[in-house]
Design an enzyme around this catalytic site. Structure first.
Site, PDB file in Angstrom:
ATOM      1  N   THR A 118       0.823  -1.205   0.000  1.00 48.14           N
ATOM      2  CA  THR A 118       0.000   0.000   0.000  1.00 48.14           C
ATOM      3  C   THR A 118       0.860   1.259   0.000  1.00 48.14           C
ATOM      4  O   THR A 118       1.996   1.246   0.502  1.00 48.14           O
ATOM      5  CB  THR A 118      -0.900   0.000   1.259  1.00 48.14           C
ATOM      6  N   ASP A 119       0.292   2.340  -0.501  1.00 44.35           N
ATOM      7  CA  ASP A 119       0.997   3.632  -0.452  1.00 44.35           C
ATOM      8  C   ASP A 119       1.097   4.167   0.981  1.00 44.35           C
ATOM      9  O   ASP A 119       1.881   5.084   1.251  1.00 44.35           O
ATOM     10  CB  ASP A 119       0.311   4.666  -1.358  1.00 44.35           C
ATOM     11  N   GLU A 120       0.312   3.577   1.897  1.00 44.32           N
ATOM     12  CA  GLU A 120       0.318   4.093   3.272  1.00 44.32           C
ATOM     13  C   GLU A 120       1.654   3.879   3.978  1.00 44.32           C
ATOM     14  O   GLU A 120       1.907   4.481   5.017  1.00 44.32           O
ATOM     15  CB  GLU A 120      -0.802   3.447   4.087  1.00 44.32           C
ATOM     16  N   TYR A 145      -1.638  -0.693  11.111  1.00 48.20           N
ATOM     17  CA  TYR A 145      -1.814  -1.323   9.784  1.00 48.20           C
ATOM     18  C   TYR A 145      -0.653  -0.992   8.861  1.00 48.20           C
ATOM     19  O   TYR A 145       0.023  -1.886   8.338  1.00 48.20           O
ATOM     20  CB  TYR A 145      -3.149  -0.882   9.151  1.00 48.20           C
ATOM     21  N   LYS A 149       2.412  -3.360   7.232  1.00 51.03           N
ATOM     22  CA  LYS A 149       2.610  -3.507   5.779  1.00 51.03           C
ATOM     23  C   LYS A 149       4.035  -3.078   5.412  1.00 51.03           C
ATOM     24  O   LYS A 149       4.698  -3.726   4.611  1.00 51.03           O
ATOM     25  CB  LYS A 149       1.580  -2.674   4.995  1.00 51.03           C
ATOM     26  N   ILE A 186     -16.178   3.971   1.055  1.00 51.56           N
ATOM     27  CA  ILE A 186     -17.229   4.089   0.028  1.00 51.56           C
ATOM     28  C   ILE A 186     -18.371   3.089   0.264  1.00 51.56           C
ATOM     29  O   ILE A 186     -19.539   3.503   0.329  1.00 51.56           O
ATOM     30  CB  ILE A 186     -16.619   3.991  -1.390  1.00 51.56           C
TER      31      ILE A 186
HETATM   32  P1  NAD Z   1      -9.598  -7.462   2.527  1.00 52.59           P
HETATM   33  O1  NAD Z   1      -9.573  -7.178   3.985  1.00 52.59           O
HETATM   34  O2  NAD Z   1     -10.833  -7.199   1.747  1.00 52.59           O
HETATM   35  O3  NAD Z   1      -9.227  -9.003   2.280  1.00 52.59           O
HETATM   36  C1  NAD Z   1      -8.213  -9.657   2.974  1.00 52.59           C
HETATM   37  C2  NAD Z   1      -8.377 -11.172   2.751  1.00 52.59           C
HETATM   38  O4  NAD Z   1      -7.279 -11.836   3.415  1.00 52.59           O
HETATM   39  C3  NAD Z   1      -9.667 -11.749   3.316  1.00 52.59           C
HETATM   40  O5  NAD Z   1     -10.258 -12.656   2.395  1.00 52.59           O
HETATM   41  C4  NAD Z   1      -9.215 -12.486   4.570  1.00 52.59           C
HETATM   42  O6  NAD Z   1     -10.036 -13.609   4.894  1.00 52.59           O
HETATM   43  C5  NAD Z   1      -7.808 -12.917   4.191  1.00 52.59           C
HETATM   44  N1  NAD Z   1      -6.934 -13.100   5.362  1.00 52.59           N
HETATM   45  C6  NAD Z   1      -6.788 -12.249   6.408  1.00 52.59           C
HETATM   46  N2  NAD Z   1      -5.907 -12.758   7.295  1.00 52.59           N
HETATM   47  C7  NAD Z   1      -5.470 -13.938   6.773  1.00 52.59           C
HETATM   48  C8  NAD Z   1      -4.537 -14.911   7.196  1.00 52.59           C
HETATM   49  N3  NAD Z   1      -3.876 -14.783   8.351  1.00 52.59           N
HETATM   50  N4  NAD Z   1      -4.322 -15.977   6.410  1.00 52.59           N
HETATM   51  C9  NAD Z   1      -4.977 -16.116   5.233  1.00 52.59           C
HETATM   52  N5  NAD Z   1      -5.892 -15.243   4.781  1.00 52.59           N
HETATM   53  C10 NAD Z   1      -6.124 -14.157   5.545  1.00 52.59           C
HETATM   54  O7  NAD Z   1      -8.354  -6.682   1.939  1.00 52.59           O
HETATM   55  P2  NAD Z   1      -8.191  -5.922   0.532  1.00 52.59           P
HETATM   56  O8  NAD Z   1      -8.715  -4.564   0.643  1.00 52.59           O
HETATM   57  O9  NAD Z   1      -8.647  -6.819  -0.552  1.00 52.59           O
HETATM   58  O10 NAD Z   1      -6.592  -5.807   0.466  1.00 52.59           O
HETATM   59  C11 NAD Z   1      -5.819  -6.837  -0.139  1.00 52.59           C
HETATM   60  C12 NAD Z   1      -4.361  -6.428  -0.116  1.00 52.59           C
HETATM   61  O11 NAD Z   1      -4.190  -5.213  -0.825  1.00 52.59           O
HETATM   62  C13 NAD Z   1      -3.793  -6.184   1.282  1.00 52.59           C
HETATM   63  O12 NAD Z   1      -2.476  -6.685   1.322  1.00 52.59           O
HETATM   64  C14 NAD Z   1      -3.808  -4.670   1.421  1.00 52.59           C
HETATM   65  O13 NAD Z   1      -2.791  -4.227   2.294  1.00 52.59           O
HETATM   66  C15 NAD Z   1      -3.517  -4.254  -0.009  1.00 52.59           C
HETATM   67  N6  NAD Z   1      -4.016  -2.930  -0.419  1.00 52.59           N
HETATM   68  C16 NAD Z   1      -5.328  -2.611  -0.259  1.00 52.59           C
HETATM   69  C17 NAD Z   1      -5.794  -1.379  -0.732  1.00 52.59           C
HETATM   70  C18 NAD Z   1      -7.255  -0.991  -0.600  1.00 52.59           C
HETATM   71  O14 NAD Z   1      -7.624   0.114  -0.982  1.00 52.59           O
HETATM   72  N7  NAD Z   1      -8.136  -1.848  -0.123  1.00 52.59           N
HETATM   73  C19 NAD Z   1      -4.918  -0.491  -1.326  1.00 52.59           C
HETATM   74  C20 NAD Z   1      -3.566  -0.842  -1.472  1.00 52.59           C
HETATM   75  C21 NAD Z   1      -3.144  -2.078  -1.021  1.00 52.59           C
HETATM   76  O1  TDX Z   2     -16.824   6.132   7.811  1.00 55.42           O
HETATM   77  C1  TDX Z   2     -15.764   6.593   7.372  1.00 55.42           C
HETATM   78  N1  TDX Z   2     -15.619   7.938   7.245  1.00 55.42           N
HETATM   79  C2  TDX Z   2     -14.487   8.512   6.774  1.00 55.42           C
HETATM   80  O2  TDX Z   2     -14.406   9.753   6.666  1.00 55.42           O
HETATM   81  C3  TDX Z   2     -14.656   5.734   6.986  1.00 55.42           C
HETATM   82  C4  TDX Z   2     -14.768   4.246   7.101  1.00 55.42           C
HETATM   83  C5  TDX Z   2     -13.521   6.336   6.484  1.00 55.42           C
HETATM   84  N2  TDX Z   2     -13.432   7.679   6.390  1.00 55.42           N
HETATM   85  C6  TDX Z   2     -12.214   8.294   5.797  1.00 55.42           C
HETATM   86  C7  TDX Z   2     -10.890   7.825   6.329  1.00 55.42           C
HETATM   87  C8  TDX Z   2      -9.984   7.973   5.118  1.00 55.42           C
HETATM   88  O3  TDX Z   2      -9.547   9.312   5.001  1.00 55.42           O
HETATM   89  O4  TDX Z   2     -12.228   7.905   4.412  1.00 55.42           O
HETATM   90  C9  TDX Z   2     -10.906   7.665   3.940  1.00 55.42           C
HETATM   91  C10 TDX Z   2     -10.806   6.229   3.441  1.00 55.42           C
HETATM   92  O5  TDX Z   2     -10.921   5.381   4.567  1.00 55.42           O
HETATM   93  P1  TDX Z   2     -10.750   3.783   4.489  1.00 55.42           P
HETATM   94  O6  TDX Z   2     -11.729   3.227   3.506  1.00 55.42           O
HETATM   95  O7  TDX Z   2     -10.740   3.242   5.862  1.00 55.42           O
HETATM   96  O8  TDX Z   2      -9.325   3.650   3.764  1.00 55.42           O
HETATM   97  P2  TDX Z   2      -7.829   4.112   4.175  1.00 55.42           P
HETATM   98  O9  TDX Z   2      -7.674   4.241   5.640  1.00 55.42           O
HETATM   99  O10 TDX Z   2      -7.475   5.263   3.307  1.00 55.42           O
HETATM  100  O11 TDX Z   2      -7.034   2.778   3.724  1.00 55.42           O
HETATM  101  C11 TDX Z   2      -7.398   2.095   2.502  1.00 55.42           C
HETATM  102  O12 TDX Z   2      -6.503   2.413   1.457  1.00 55.42           O
HETATM  103  C12 TDX Z   2      -5.189   1.932   1.561  1.00 55.42           C
HETATM  104  C13 TDX Z   2      -7.433   0.587   2.705  1.00 55.42           C
HETATM  105  O13 TDX Z   2      -8.329   0.275   3.761  1.00 55.42           O
HETATM  106  C14 TDX Z   2      -6.076   0.045   2.985  1.00 55.42           C
HETATM  107  O14 TDX Z   2      -6.105  -1.368   3.069  1.00 55.42           O
HETATM  108  C15 TDX Z   2      -5.148   0.451   1.876  1.00 55.42           C
HETATM  109  O15 TDX Z   2      -3.838   0.077   2.191  1.00 55.42           O
END
Ligand code: NAD
Ligand code: TDX
Length: 331
Positions: A118-120, A145, A149, A186
């Site tokens: 992630t960019d975080e 988190y 990562k 979202i």
């Molecule tokens: P998510 O939480 O929707 O899914 C995570 C999945 O991993 C789930 O199916 C869960 O059951 C499984 N899991 C969790 N712990 C586990 C374990 N110990 N062993 C096996 N499986 C396990 O997550 P996501 O949003 O799909 O993110 C996927 C990847 O992308 C992550 O590595 C996250 O850091 C990265 N990422 C997410 C975003 C975002 O915007 N969501 C952005 C950049 C990077």
């Molecule tokens: O109810 C809300 N109200 C609100 O203002 C929630 C759930 C979030 N927020 C804000 C927090 C953040 O500024 O919205 C933005 C997005 O929040 P999240 O969906 O929790 O995402 P973020 O914390 O930015 O992290 C996400 O992007 C990077 C993913 O959850 C991570 O897994 C990924 O690495």
């Protein structure tokens, strides 16, 4: 090609599996997923995969599955910042120890590994400055988190350097699209509106996220697996910077409500202000381009998906809102 996808029952991983099966007829997919609260078997409905329920920290299981694979794509993670503030332990176990077990297995079996991050890990940027994250930006994570990562990325870099593991890393910005858990920004607001609840913005709502459609993230991952330089990191983004208040106003408008019809609630501790990705390397080296350039129409399609798939998200909704209720107050 035998592809092992960890976390394939989660948001991005399940979309990756569907895209892979649709675009790569030579792929045989195995999913390893623990089916935590964030994973759903129904996200893989219609996908012809071998599904293995288990933990990425289970060294023996991981060793066996990696030994049967040509490439490992590691999505599994604890992924939600708010949960990491309430309970960081599972983030260390899954994100750090799980990545360690995978790295040891790909080292033993000399299997190609792609690490999803992630960019975080780079911390945050100020509002209203032109800076963006690049592959050279120093790590400076803010939350449990993002620090776990970042730790997992550093393990990958060390295993490349010390042991010659064949690995690449991608750091992507915020994804949106179908099958995202209702805890995330979202889907939470869209499903709240379906339930007649006003959207909830943390703090002043001016925090900026750099939105990318999940299918663009996943096509970039394939470009890196196919053509990426070994040991390299690639940032994935699509020039999607929008502040949270504007996202909520768009959702409200698309769902037939007034754009100001939301509440401000308690801010997230340590809340990162802004993320922005410079994805020049991905474009210039690998020739990748995003396909979803219009955030508004991608958002509209995502809203339609949640309207049409209430069976998918409804079981998670009340438990998710109960968790939020203890942490936030309307300001
Ligand atoms: P998510 O939480 O929707 O899914 C995570 C999945 O991993 C789930 O199916 C869960 O059951 C499984 N899991 C969790 N712990 C586990 C374990 N110990 N062993 C096996 N499986 C396990 O997550 P996501 O949003 O799909 O993110 C996927 C990847 O992308 C992550 O590595 C996250 O850091 C990265 N990422 C997410 C975003 C975002 O915007 N969501 C952005 C950049 C990077
Ligand atoms: O109810 C809300 N109200 C609100 O203002 C929630 C759930 C979030 N927020 C804000 C927090 C953040 O500024 O919205 C933005 C997005 O929040 P999240 O969906 O929790 O995402 P973020 O914390 O930015 O992290 C996400 O992007 C990077 C993913 O959850 C991570 O897994 C990924 O690495």
């Amino acid at each position: 090609m035998r592809v092992l996808v960890t976390g394939g029952a989660g948001f991005i991983g399940s979309n990756f599996v569907h895209q892979t099966l649709a675009t790569r007829p030579d792929a045989e997919v195995t999913v390893l997923d623990a089916l935590t609260y964030a994973g759903s078997r129904s996200s893989l409905e219609g996908a012809d995969v071998r599904f293995v329920e288990g933990l990425v920290q289970d060294g023996a299981l991981v060793d066996r599955l990696v030994g049967e694979s040509d490439v490992v794509v590691h999505f599994a993670a604890e992924s939600h910042n708010d949960n990491s503030l309430a309970s960081p332990g599972p983030f260390v176990q899954t994100n750090v120890v799980g990545t360690y077990e995978l790295l040891e297995a790909v080292r033993r079996h000399d299997v190609r590994y792609h690490h999803i991050s992630t960019d975080e890990v780079y911390g945050d940027l100020e509002l209203d400055v032109p800076d963006r994250f690049t592959e050279a930006t120093p790590y400076n994570p803010s939350s449990p988190y993002s620090s776990t990562k970042g730790a997992s990325d550093l393990l990958v870099r060390a295993w490349v350097r010390s042991f010659g593991v064949r690995a690449t890393i991608s750091n992507c910005s915020n994804n949106y699209g179908p099958r995202q858990h209702v805890e995330k920004f979202i889907p939470r607001q869209v499903t709240n509106l379906i339930d007649g609840v006003r959207p909830r913005l943390y703090g002043d709502g001016l925090n900026v996220r750099d939105w990318i459609h999940v299918d663009d993230h996943n096509s970039a991952v394939w470009a890196i697996i196919d053509r990426g330089r070994m040991g390299e990191t690639y940032l994935i983004g699509a020039d999607g910077e929008v502040d949270n208040k504007t996202v909520v106003a768009e959702i409200l408008t698309l769902m037939g409500r007034e754009p100001g019809d939301f509440d401000h609630v308690t801010d997230r501790p340590g809340h990162d202000r802004r993320y922005a990705i410079d994805w020049t390397r991905l474009r210039d080296e690998l020739g990748w381009q995003p396909q979803y350039r219009d955030f508004r129409s991608g958002l509209a399609a995502t809203i339609d998906w949640y309207r049409a798939n209430e069976d998918w998200w409804r079981p998670q909704k009340s438990a998710t809102e109960a968790r939020y209720a203890t942490a936030e107050q309307v300001l």
